[in-house]
Design a protein around this motif. Sequence first.
Motif, PDB file in Angstrom:
ATOM      1  N   THR A 195       5.443   1.756  10.624  1.00 53.73           N
ATOM      2  CA  THR A 195       4.823   0.694   9.838  1.00 53.73           C
ATOM      3  C   THR A 195       4.666   1.072   8.362  1.00 53.73           C
ATOM      4  N   PRO A 196       4.266   2.323   8.031  1.00 56.05           N
ATOM      5  CA  PRO A 196       4.215   2.689   6.608  1.00 56.05           C
ATOM      6  C   PRO A 196       5.550   2.491   5.891  1.00 56.05           C
ATOM      7  N   ASP A 197       6.686   2.707   6.574  1.00 58.76           N
ATOM      8  CA  ASP A 197       7.994   2.464   5.945  1.00 58.76           C
ATOM      9  C   ASP A 197       8.122   1.006   5.550  1.00 58.76           C
ATOM     10  N   ALA A 198       7.688   0.110   6.456  1.00 60.52           N
ATOM     11  CA  ALA A 198       7.769  -1.325   6.178  1.00 60.52           C
ATOM     12  C   ALA A 198       6.850  -1.684   5.009  1.00 60.52           C
ATOM     13  N   MET A 199       5.642  -1.107   4.998  1.00 62.67           N
ATOM     14  CA  MET A 199       4.685  -1.396   3.919  1.00 62.67           C
ATOM     15  C   MET A 199       5.245  -0.925   2.582  1.00 62.67           C
ATOM     16  N   MET A 200       5.898   0.244   2.590  1.00 64.11           N
ATOM     17  CA  MET A 200       6.473   0.783   1.370  1.00 64.11           C
ATOM     18  C   MET A 200       7.580  -0.112   0.854  1.00 64.11           C
ATOM     19  N   SER A 201       8.399  -0.628   1.785  1.00 61.13           N
ATOM     20  CA  SER A 201       9.467  -1.525   1.378  1.00 61.13           C
ATOM     21  C   SER A 201       8.898  -2.794   0.766  1.00 61.13           C
ATOM     22  N   LEU A 202       7.768  -3.258   1.309  1.00 65.35           N
ATOM     23  CA  LEU A 202       7.122  -4.453   0.766  1.00 65.35           C
ATOM     24  C   LEU A 202       6.614  -4.162  -0.642  1.00 65.35           C
ATOM     25  N   ALA A 203       5.991  -2.992  -0.812  1.00 63.46           N
ATOM     26  CA  ALA A 203       5.468  -2.613  -2.123  1.00 63.46           C
ATOM     27  C   ALA A 203       6.594  -2.492  -3.145  1.00 63.46           C
ATOM     28  N   ASN A 204       7.778  -2.078  -2.698  1.00 63.18           N
ATOM     29  CA  ASN A 204       8.929  -1.939  -3.584  1.00 63.18           C
ATOM     30  C   ASN A 204       9.625  -3.250  -3.862  1.00 63.18           C
ATOM     31  N   GLY A 205       9.230  -4.294  -3.158  1.00 64.57           N
ATOM     32  CA  GLY A 205       9.836  -5.594  -3.396  1.00 64.57           C
ATOM     33  C   GLY A 205      11.101  -5.839  -2.607  1.00 64.57           C
ATOM     34  N   SER A 206      11.408  -4.936  -1.674  1.00 61.73           N
ATOM     35  CA  SER A 206      12.655  -5.069  -0.932  1.00 61.73           C
ATOM     36  C   SER A 206      12.573  -6.155   0.140  1.00 61.73           C
ATOM     37  N   ILE A 207      11.342  -6.438   0.631  1.00 56.85           N
ATOM     38  CA  ILE A 207      11.152  -7.501   1.618  1.00 56.85           C
ATOM     39  C   ILE A 207      10.020  -8.408   1.153  1.00 56.85           C
ATOM     40  N   ASP A 208       9.885  -9.568   1.815  1.00 57.86           N
ATOM     41  CA  ASP A 208       8.883 -10.541   1.362  1.00 57.86           C
ATOM     42  C   ASP A 208       7.552 -10.402   2.074  1.00 57.86           C
ATOM     43  N   ALA A 209       7.568  -9.931   3.312  1.00 56.78           N
ATOM     44  CA  ALA A 209       6.318  -9.847   4.077  1.00 56.78           C
ATOM     45  C   ALA A 209       6.443  -8.780   5.156  1.00 56.78           C
ATOM     46  N   VAL A 210       5.291  -8.352   5.643  1.00 55.26           N
ATOM     47  CA  VAL A 210       5.259  -7.403   6.766  1.00 55.26           C
ATOM     48  C   VAL A 210       4.366  -7.998   7.838  1.00 55.26           C
ATOM     49  N   MET A 211       4.791  -7.823   9.084  1.00 62.40           N
ATOM     50  CA  MET A 211       3.938  -8.272  10.197  1.00 62.40           C
ATOM     51  C   MET A 211       3.601  -7.052  11.043  1.00 62.40           C
ATOM     52  N   ALA A 212       2.321  -6.697  11.064  1.00 64.24           N
ATOM     53  CA  ALA A 212       1.915  -5.525  11.844  1.00 64.24           C
ATOM     54  C   ALA A 212       0.444  -5.662  12.219  1.00 64.24           C
ATOM     55  N   ASP A 213      -0.059  -4.730  13.030  1.00 61.95           N
ATOM     56  CA  ASP A 213      -1.453  -4.785  13.489  1.00 61.95           C
ATOM     57  C   ASP A 213      -2.420  -4.812  12.313  1.00 61.95           C
ATOM     58  N   SER A 214      -3.407  -5.694  12.381  1.00 58.90           N
ATOM     59  CA  SER A 214      -4.305  -5.886  11.233  1.00 58.90           C
ATOM     60  C   SER A 214      -5.089  -4.640  10.804  1.00 58.90           C
ATOM     61  N   PRO A 215      -5.688  -3.862  11.722  1.00 59.82           N
ATOM     62  CA  PRO A 215      -6.436  -2.700  11.216  1.00 59.82           C
ATOM     63  C   PRO A 215      -5.554  -1.694  10.498  1.00 59.82           C
ATOM     64  N   VAL A 216      -4.300  -1.590  10.948  1.00 64.65           N
ATOM     65  CA  VAL A 216      -3.409  -0.591  10.352  1.00 64.65           C
ATOM     66  C   VAL A 216      -2.990  -1.005   8.949  1.00 64.65           C
ATOM     67  N   VAL A 217      -2.672  -2.295   8.752  1.00 62.74           N
ATOM     68  CA  VAL A 217      -2.274  -2.701   7.412  1.00 62.74           C
ATOM     69  C   VAL A 217      -3.472  -2.670   6.476  1.00 62.74           C
ATOM     70  N   ALA A 218      -4.652  -3.016   7.018  1.00 66.02           N
ATOM     71  CA  ALA A 218      -5.852  -2.968   6.179  1.00 66.02           C
ATOM     72  C   ALA A 218      -6.069  -1.540   5.686  1.00 66.02           C
ATOM     73  N   LYS A 219      -5.883  -0.575   6.604  1.00 65.06           N
ATOM     74  CA  LYS A 219      -6.091   0.830   6.238  1.00 65.06           C
ATOM     75  C   LYS A 219      -5.055   1.278   5.220  1.00 65.06           C
ATOM     76  N   TRP A 220      -3.800   0.831   5.389  1.00 56.99           N
ATOM     77  CA  TRP A 220      -2.749   1.234   4.459  1.00 56.99           C
ATOM     78  C   TRP A 220      -3.064   0.723   3.060  1.00 56.99           C
ATOM     79  N   ILE A 221      -3.497  -0.545   2.994  1.00 56.57           N
ATOM     80  CA  ILE A 221      -3.815  -1.135   1.694  1.00 56.57           C
ATOM     81  C   ILE A 221      -4.991  -0.391   1.066  1.00 56.57           C
TER      82      ILE A 221
END
Lengths: 262, 228
Positions: free
Chosen positions: A177-203
């Motif tokens: 999931t961090p790979d997907a989040m990183m790609s989102l931060a880099n602008g390579s993708i438009d959105a990420v779909m993953a478990d809510s507590p994990v994305v909240a923690k990443w942000i």
Amino acid sequence: MKKLFKLLMVSMLILGLSFAAIGCGSDDTAKTDDNADKQEAKALVVGTDAAYAPFEYQEDGKITGFDIELLAAIAAEEGLEVEFTNMDFGGLIPALQTGSIDVLISAMTITEDRAKEVTFSDSYFRVEGQAVVVKEGFAVEKLEDLEGKKVGVQMSTTGHILAEDIKDAKIEAFPTTPDAMMSLANGSIDAVMADSPVVAKWIENNPDSGLVVIESIKFDAEEYGMAVAKDNTELIEKINSGLAKVKANGKYDELYKKYFEQ
Amino acid sequence: MNFEWNWDVVRYSIPSLLEGTGVTIQLTSISVIIGTVIGLFVALARLSSFKPISWLAAAYIDFLRGTPLLVQIMIIHFGVPMLSKGTFFEYVPIPFISAVVALSINSGAYVAEIFRAGIQSIDKGQMEASKALGMNYYQSMRYVILPQAFKISIPPLGNEFIALLKDSSLVLVIGLQDLMTSGKLINGFKFRPFEIYLTVAFIYLILTKSISLFVDYMERRLKTSDNR
């Protein structure tokens, strides 16, 4: 020159063979150790995909997190020894099936399909469900707004399964999931779909990334379970009883506070 | 033995695997072409008597051969975007592009060494003879040396392209859905690694065998000039 060459070949051959012999040797000693271990409690090998804060992650070279501490507490209650090992999420269930791990805990949602392959424990955590994350300013209000967009997911997760239902979405599946989040931060993708507590923690851990969770899109709640091989009823009973004890004696609430309520 | 081969899984996987194969073929062929061009220029640079150019080429070859392709893919797809953020050269990563760039420059380094070996294996007399005929360095290279060097380089080049095809499976880590990634995804839902990965391996085998058959054909065609 010819003699030197022959000498080189022979010494490489001997070196190679001796490595093989050493390899065989250590297998024998491992076997006798195992027999000795069977008399005492054999450490259970636990598989987890340790790139999933706050449930499991690596800190200072050790695997830690809510799941990890929970299972350690359960094991303590039941008199079991556990040993955690990091592996790819998609490989966890096959590893259970082949016996290379004894139990898995990896924020894995209990689903019918998975339950056909392994035996799940009682639910140990309830998540509000998946979350859709986008870059700040990207206008998304409902799931349909993602049609035709590039959506990042972690391979073989429930987020992946749900994202496949979005019409015409271009799914990019990442190992973690961090790979997907990183790609989102880099602008390579438009959105990420993953478990809510994990994305909240990443942000939370990456405040400069400019990512936000779309609050208006909600998914069904999911239950996490630990799992063991299909026929290992003895172990799953121990785990369930340990879980009940940990919930009853307040240790569960203590861990929950530590990881989710700051 | 408890194991029973499950044909249903194979049937289920084939469409998705074939789609992935399409991506793998596209990825590899484009990278092969670009890599060969890069390799030729780097090889010539490496052989140049102008020291700075030769040194630069050597550094390029060392770095690209000396680091894992996986690391190179990660740097290009995850690292460069962060580095270039906000600058004129900002790279918003696209998996296919990152993959082609990484595979091409990596392959270019290996191809450069292959060409260099091929060129250096040509008898010095060839260069002397063409100079004696009045050709300059570039003309000798273009009309005499390189054609011969290329013919000699064909077997190792074929090797490199087969290796590139297999290495392309690393794009797994940037979310590009090639043959290997498709297999892994199906395994995540069906949990039958043996049937799935064996099928994946078989498809790779068909692809690599096609490359080696093509290389054999090229060798035979070019050998007709060898009858002296």
